[in-house]
Enzyme design. Structure first.
Site, PDB file in Angstrom:
ATOM      1  N   PHE A 151       4.649  16.061   0.138  1.00 20.33           N
ATOM      2  CA  PHE A 151       5.031  17.432  -0.241  1.00 20.33           C
ATOM      3  C   PHE A 151       4.356  17.876  -1.524  1.00 20.33           C
ATOM      4  O   PHE A 151       4.868  18.722  -2.251  1.00 20.33           O
ATOM      5  CB  PHE A 151       6.569  17.555  -0.339  1.00 20.33           C
ATOM      6  CG  PHE A 151       7.277  16.901   0.813  1.00 20.33           C
ATOM      7  CD1 PHE A 151       7.168  17.425   2.094  1.00 20.33           C
ATOM      8  CD2 PHE A 151       8.007  15.732   0.643  1.00 20.33           C
ATOM      9  CE1 PHE A 151       7.780  16.809   3.173  1.00 20.33           C
ATOM     10  CE2 PHE A 151       8.613  15.107   1.718  1.00 20.33           C
ATOM     11  CZ  PHE A 151       8.499  15.650   2.982  1.00 20.33           C
ATOM     12  N   GLY A 161       2.144  12.262   7.229  1.00 19.11           N
ATOM     13  CA  GLY A 161       3.295  12.370   8.116  1.00 19.11           C
ATOM     14  C   GLY A 161       3.274  13.672   8.902  1.00 19.11           C
ATOM     15  O   GLY A 161       4.150  13.932   9.727  1.00 19.11           O
ATOM     16  N   GLY A 210       1.087  23.489   7.103  1.00 18.67           N
ATOM     17  CA  GLY A 210       1.862  22.434   6.443  1.00 18.67           C
ATOM     18  C   GLY A 210       2.937  22.951   5.506  1.00 18.67           C
ATOM     19  O   GLY A 210       3.924  22.274   5.250  1.00 18.67           O
ATOM     20  N   GLU A 211       2.730  24.126   4.959  1.00 12.56           N
ATOM     21  CA  GLU A 211       3.642  24.593   3.914  1.00 12.56           C
ATOM     22  C   GLU A 211       4.395  25.863   4.275  1.00 12.56           C
ATOM     23  O   GLU A 211       5.480  26.114   3.761  1.00 12.56           O
ATOM     24  CB  GLU A 211       2.846  24.817   2.626  1.00 12.56           C
ATOM     25  CG  GLU A 211       2.212  23.538   2.122  1.00 12.56           C
ATOM     26  CD  GLU A 211       1.222  23.762   0.988  1.00 12.56           C
ATOM     27  OE1 GLU A 211       1.532  23.382  -0.126  1.00 12.56           O
ATOM     28  OE2 GLU A 211       0.132  24.314   1.233  1.00 12.56           O
TER      29      GLU A 211
HETATM   30 MO1  MOS Z   1       0.995  20.411  -0.776  1.00  8.24          MO
HETATM   31  S1  MOS Z   1       2.118  21.034  -2.342  1.00  8.24           S
HETATM   32  O1  MOS Z   1      -0.501  21.046  -1.262  1.00  8.24           O
HETATM   33  O2  MOS Z   1       1.070  18.763  -0.494  1.00  8.24           O
END
Ligand code: MOS
Length: 735
Positions: A235, A462, A700-701
């Site tokens: 993260f 992950g 991802g985010e």
């Molecule tokens: Mo993300 S905060 O760029 O792993």
């Protein structure tokens, strides 16, 4: 070769290729490595936020059972400077007696067992000269950094537009510090063999760790090998070379044995950075019918005394909505705090909370439906440059989400919907995420039996990189997914970028695409030298690939298998290296649009107790082409949980007198549990993005972003209370 099996937007939801390894315990995480003769390290951390070490007494620790070595600033190796890698890395630890934050490493103890090392570490006595610490972002003595990234933006004339605006929203929104908290405790196992070093290490970027450690210890980069095939989450926590890593390396050098250094959960809170708190000042100007005429967004975030951080909270206001006048400014303030660092959707998460709350306030002010005002101010083109987007399905996200959610059943009045004790509110938020892609490389190898390997130094944190890259390569080489073996997480493989910034799929995928193209070209060239090949004299453009065979486009019988081409030429394998560099917006004449999304949330607030429950979430996202629907859903679901955490639970509390993080355990730092997470409906819309050859944006985010403002907006609808600070807790809703 057809570039890709376009335009299917949703890739098959195949199971994780590394799933069986994980569920059978065969996937080895850094903590799982136990080397022969290995010793264990325990760290000692400062208990003041600012000052100097006057005296350290290590005699009791040194005499403790099993202790091999105690290292402090007095006997530490002098290490070289840590190079910046995109951003700064902490300078080497134990190089002086200065304390810059509570929790800074001041010693490391090495012993034959973890228990002995930990016990001895507690016996070290320290006397400090304590200096007054800077712990309050409003402290006038603290250094302020204006426009830290040169990204402050202005177009039009915001002052005049705000002065003339018939309607104005002028509010301040704050978010608290959050801690990444990956489940896997970050661990480094360091092992020297002469002047070469092997690290099993928890991180999101093996080549970065390799580069920083090599520079600190004065060895060539190739002498350092960083292995991170598996890591228990990141993260963002693994995007810098944190100080425990050189400590482990130094300890291994001192005792002449491999050393394992595994952080404890409290040490994770001070040792890996955290999401900075933010203050966002927003002024919106609008016409009476809700059309934006001005956006002014300023932010203040914190950073440690000797670090840096890229956290442009205000940038969301430059790409989210159409406005002829926009000004954004970011500022940072240096404090005696543990490092701030990227955490899932850095800057965007906080800035979006502020902007999407303000837009909601504007909707109420002008009497527009909160969904309608977002559609009304939709940015058809990049509002800053006027260039078209590479793709942008925000409108679809909002429309599809509204239908799924049943937004039309919402009673527009405040406090109008109720179910027994509970006030019911519907909230919406839009999300426009940043674009990020970095250079990356990969190697693709086809073996004699026609199966393939894909190699890159990047790690899969992950998210599913192993799986989606196997799918991508299989599609490009005309193989089945199980014919592609992925090898990742080894710094000695082709140089890779960070598993961060939602940018790895675009970066690595484009490199794999390039490598597969080059490899097919090699096969075509090879076949071309064989006069008996059905592929003789066929140009690359006229070749198709499927089921392990190359053939003339539209003529499946006129071709050969990859395995046969190798055999005919007496080769056991054929490989090609590929790389990717992000395209230039100027050259392509388009602005790369990051992922887009919409959140619809039903919240319930107990009128007597202020208890908040999230009853339903609909999250719709445009991530361009989705390589694997199942794993993409997992990403969005995980992000949604993080968003609920940011909205209602997560707050890293720093004691304002001592600088100590007061809730640095899972008992005290609240994160959502299953009972806090409602039914989450996830959908994808959009089309393959035009900015890279594989059409992906990266998701991802984004799942985290927009959840908090949607909840806050729903709470306003339910209760009439506008909460402008995260996390939103019961006490804020009690009268
Ligand atoms: Mo993300 S905060 O760029 O792993």
């Amino acid at each position: 070769m057809t570039t890709i099996q376009q335009p299917r937007i949703l890739g098959a939801g195949v199971n994780r290729v590394d799933g069986p390894l994980k569920v059978t315990g065969q996937a080895r995480y850094p903590n799982d490595f136990n080397l022969p003769g290995m010793a264990y390290a325990a760290v000692v951390r400062s208990t003041i936020p600012s000052g100097r070490i006057r005296r350290m007494d290590t005699t009791a620790a040194e005499k403790s059972p099993g202790v091999l070595e105690v290292i402090t600033h007095e006997n530490a190796d002098h290490l070289g400077e840590a190079p910046a890698t995109f951003i700064k890395n902490p300078q080497p630890p134990l190089q002086d007696d200065v304390i810059r934050f509570y929790g800074q490493y001041i010693a490391v103890v090495v012993a034959d067992t973890q228990q002995n090392a930990t016990a001895a570490a507690r016996r070290i006595e320290v006397e400090y000269d304590r200096h007054e610490a800077l712990l309050d972002p409003h402290d006038p003595r603290a250094e302020r950094i204006k426009d830290p990234w040169g990204e402050d933006t202005a177009w039009g004339d915001v002052r005049t537009a705000l002065n003339r605006a018939p309607v104005m929203i002028d509010q301040t929104y704050t978010t608290s510090e959050n801690t990444n908290n990956p489940l896997g405790l970050f661990t480094t196992v360091a092992s020297w063999d002469g002047d070469t070093l092997t690290l099993h290490d928890s991180n999101q970027w093996p080549n970065m760790i390799q580069q920083v450690v090599a520079a600190m210890f004065g060895v060539p980069r190739d002498a350092v090998r960083v292995l991170t095939p598996f890591v228990g989450g990141g993260f963002g926590a693994g995007l810098r070379c944190w100080s425990h890593i050189p400590l482990a390396v130094m300890a291994a050098r001192h005792v002449g044995r491999p050393v394992k250094l595994e952080l404890t959960r409290p040490e994770m809170f001070t040792g890996l950075g955290h999401r900075t708190a933010s203050i966002n000042w927003i002024r919106l100007g609008a016409t009476r019918d809700g059309r934006l005429t001005a956006i002014e967004h300023e932010s203040l975030t914190t950073l440690p005394l000797d670090g840096d951080e890229y956290e442009p909270c205000s940038s969301v206001s430059t790409w989210s909505y159409a406005s002829p006048n926009v000004t954004t400014r970011d500022q940072q303030v240096r404090l005696n705090i543990p490092w701030t660092n990227f955490m899932r959707a850095p800057g965007d998460a906080q800035g979006n909370f502020a902007l999407e709350s303000a837009i909601d306030e504007l909707a109420w002010e002008v009497g527009l439906d909160p969904l309608e005002i977002r559609l009304l101010n939709y940015a058809e083109v990049d509002p800053k440059t006027g260039r078209p987007w590479s793709s942008n399905a925000l409108r679809q996200c909002l429309e599809v989400g509204a239908r799924r959610f049943g937004w039309s059943e919402r009673n527009p009045e405040i406090r109008s919907m109720r179910d027994g004790h509970e006030l019911v509110g519907y909230g919406v938020a839009g999300v426009s995420f940043f674009w990020y892609q970095q250079p990356c490389s990969a190697r693709v190898i086809v073996k004699g039996d026609g199966s393939a390997y894909v190699r890159s130094a990047v790690t899969d944190i992950g998210t599913g990189t192993y799986t989606i890259m196997a799918q991508l390569a299989a599609g490009l080489l005309g193989l089945e997914v199980d014919q592609v073996e992925m090898q990742l997480g080894d710094s000695s493989m082709p140089v890779g970028t960070a598993a961060g910034g939602s940018g790895l799929t675009a970066a690595l995928g484009s490199a794999v695409h390039d490598a597969c193209g080059r490899l097919i070209q090699k096969f075509v060239d090879l076949a071309g030298t064989d006069p008996f090949s059905p592929l003789a004299n066929v140009p690359f453009e006229d070749v198709e690939v499927s089921e392990g065979r190359l053939f003339r486009k539209g003529e499946p019988t006129r071709g050969e298998s990859l395995a046969r081409i190798l055999a005919v030429h007496g080769l056991t394998e054929l490989s090609a290296d590929g790389s990717s560099t992000p395209n230039s917006p100027e050259q392509l004449g388009m602005t790369p649009a990051g992922a887009r999304g919409a959140r619809f949330v039903e919240v319930r607030v107990d009128e007597d107790l202020g208890r908040i429950r999230v009853a339903r979430i609909v999250t719709v996202n445009d991530g361009g082409r989705i390589l694997n629907e199942k794993l993409a859903r997992s990403q969005i679901l995980g992000g949604t949980v993080g968003g609920v955490g940011m909205a209602l639970f997560e707050e890293t509390v720093t004691d304002k007198d001592t600088g100590r993080i007061a809730n640095a355990t899972f008992g005290d730092y609240l994160i959502p549990v299953n009972a806090d997470i409602p039914d989450v409906h996830i959908e994808f819309v959009g089309e393959p993005d035009a900015f890279n050859p594989i059409g992906v944006k990266g998701i991802g985010e984004i799942g985290l972003v927009g959840v908090a403002p949607a909840i806050a907006n729903g709470i306003f609808h339910a209760t009439g209370k506008r909460i402008r600070a995260l996390p939103i807790t019961m006490d804020m809703l009690m009268d």
